[in-house]
Scaffold this motif. Structure first.
Motif, PDB file in Angstrom:
ATOM      1  N   LYS A  11       1.143  -1.444  -0.772  1.00  0.00           N
ATOM      2  CA  LYS A  11       0.153  -0.778   0.233  1.00  0.00           C
ATOM      3  C   LYS A  11       0.695   1.322   0.103  1.00  0.00           C
ATOM      4  N   GLU A 167     -11.317 -11.221  -0.682  1.00  0.00           N
ATOM      5  CA  GLU A 167     -10.578 -10.449   0.354  1.00  0.00           C
ATOM      6  C   GLU A 167     -11.939  -9.889   1.223  1.00  0.00           C
ATOM      7  N   GLY A 173      -7.428  -4.521   6.837  1.00  0.00           N
ATOM      8  CA  GLY A 173      -7.412  -3.920   7.458  1.00  0.00           C
ATOM      9  C   GLY A 173      -7.897  -3.720   8.944  1.00  0.00           C
ATOM     10  N   SER A 212      -6.559  -8.817   6.574  1.00  0.00           N
ATOM     11  CA  SER A 212      -5.444  -9.427   8.146  1.00  0.00           C
ATOM     12  C   SER A 212      -5.276 -10.665   8.596  1.00  0.00           C
ATOM     13  N   GLY A 233      -1.549  -7.523   3.623  1.00  0.00           N
ATOM     14  CA  GLY A 233      -1.365  -5.844   3.729  1.00  0.00           C
ATOM     15  C   GLY A 233      -0.565  -6.093   4.502  1.00  0.00           C
ATOM     16  N   GLY A 234      -1.252  -5.856   5.967  1.00  0.00           N
ATOM     17  CA  GLY A 234       0.085  -4.966   7.002  1.00  0.00           C
ATOM     18  C   GLY A 234       1.079  -6.123   7.019  1.00  0.00           C
TER      19      GLY A 234
END
Ligand code: PEP
Length: 249
Positions: A11, A167, A173, A212, A233-234
């Motif tokens: 991102k 997703e 997130g 997540s 992502g994170g």
């Protein structure tokens, strides 16, 4: 047998030196990642640095978005040909943040999907429902609509050289992961729907789960029959954590 894939969506995160350090950390650890195909999708401005770092390693390079146009007066856009020039092999299309925050419609996503393939990039097509859509019982119809837009524009055969990422938007997130059962149910729905059009393509298609995913929940998710890896992502911003997720695949 579908080879699992783990893709990192960085991102709009990380400065230049942090991005290079992360790419280097992944290159240093990727040989211990048994079977999974590993992809990173840094912000555009870090792609050139990442290309130099991952070159010759098993880490593949992709982008988070591309233009539906080829060249010309499209300020701020990046074309598929430009990404190809920097050794990108994949590109994410239709991420929920692009759909929700930048107004990308199903039709635009279908055009970007086509552009990716036209330029020799493998599209990672994101689909998924909002929380209110799930609560209204519309998960399958939303996912079907998003897939149909791409199939109507490009044909079912276009999915032979593509990846789908399921997703659920409410899980991105938020720290709220879909349960392995919830995820598997939608993955199976996607595969069965496509199998009605072409069973060979459906069987070979990799369907990644995103929302997540962490090293602590990856193995349980990835062990389900129709979950072929993850879009992260994170947790993709930390080399050790991302590599642990890759090992779980
Ligand atoms: C994503 O950005 O596609 C994603 C799944 O993010 P996170 O893993 O942080 O939920």
């Amino acid at each position: 047998m579908r080879r699992p894939m783990v893709a990192g969506n960085w991102k709009m995160n990380l400065g230049r030196s942090e991005a290079s350090a992360l790419a280097q950390g992944l290159v240093d650890g990727v040989d211990d990642v048994n079977n999974a195909e590993v992809l990173i999708c840094p912000p555009y401005v870090h792609i050139a640095d990442a290309e130099a770092i991952v070159s010759g390693s098993a880490v593949q390079l992709g982008a988070q978005n591309l233009s539906d146009q080829d060249a010309g007066a499209f300020t701020g856009e990046i074309s598929g040909a430009m990404l190809k020039d920097y050794s990108c092999t994949h590109v994410i299309v239709g991420h929920s943040e692009r759909r929700a925050l930048y107004g990308e419609t199903d039709e635009l996503v279908a055009k970007k999907f086509a552009k990716a393939q036209e330029h020799g990039l493998i599209p990672v097509l994101c689909v998924g429902e909002l929380l209110e859509e799930r609560e209204a019982g519309n998960t399958e119809s939303v996912v079907a609509r998003q897939l149909d837009a791409v199939i109507q524009a490009n044909g079912i055969a276009a999915l032979e050289n593509a990846i789908v990422a399921y997703e659920p938007v409410w899980a991105i997130g938020t720290g709220k992961t879909a349960s392995p059962e919830q995820a598997q149910e939608v993955h199976a729905f996607i595969r069965n729907k496509l199998a009605d059009m072409d069973s060979g393509i459906a069987e070979g298609l990799r369907i990644l789960y995103g929302g997540s995913v962490k090293s602590s929940n990856a193995e349980e998710l990835f062990s389900r029959a129709d979950i072929d890896g993850g879009l992260i992502g994170g947790a993709s911003l930390d080399a050790a954590e991302f590599l642990a997720i890759c090992r779980a695949a």
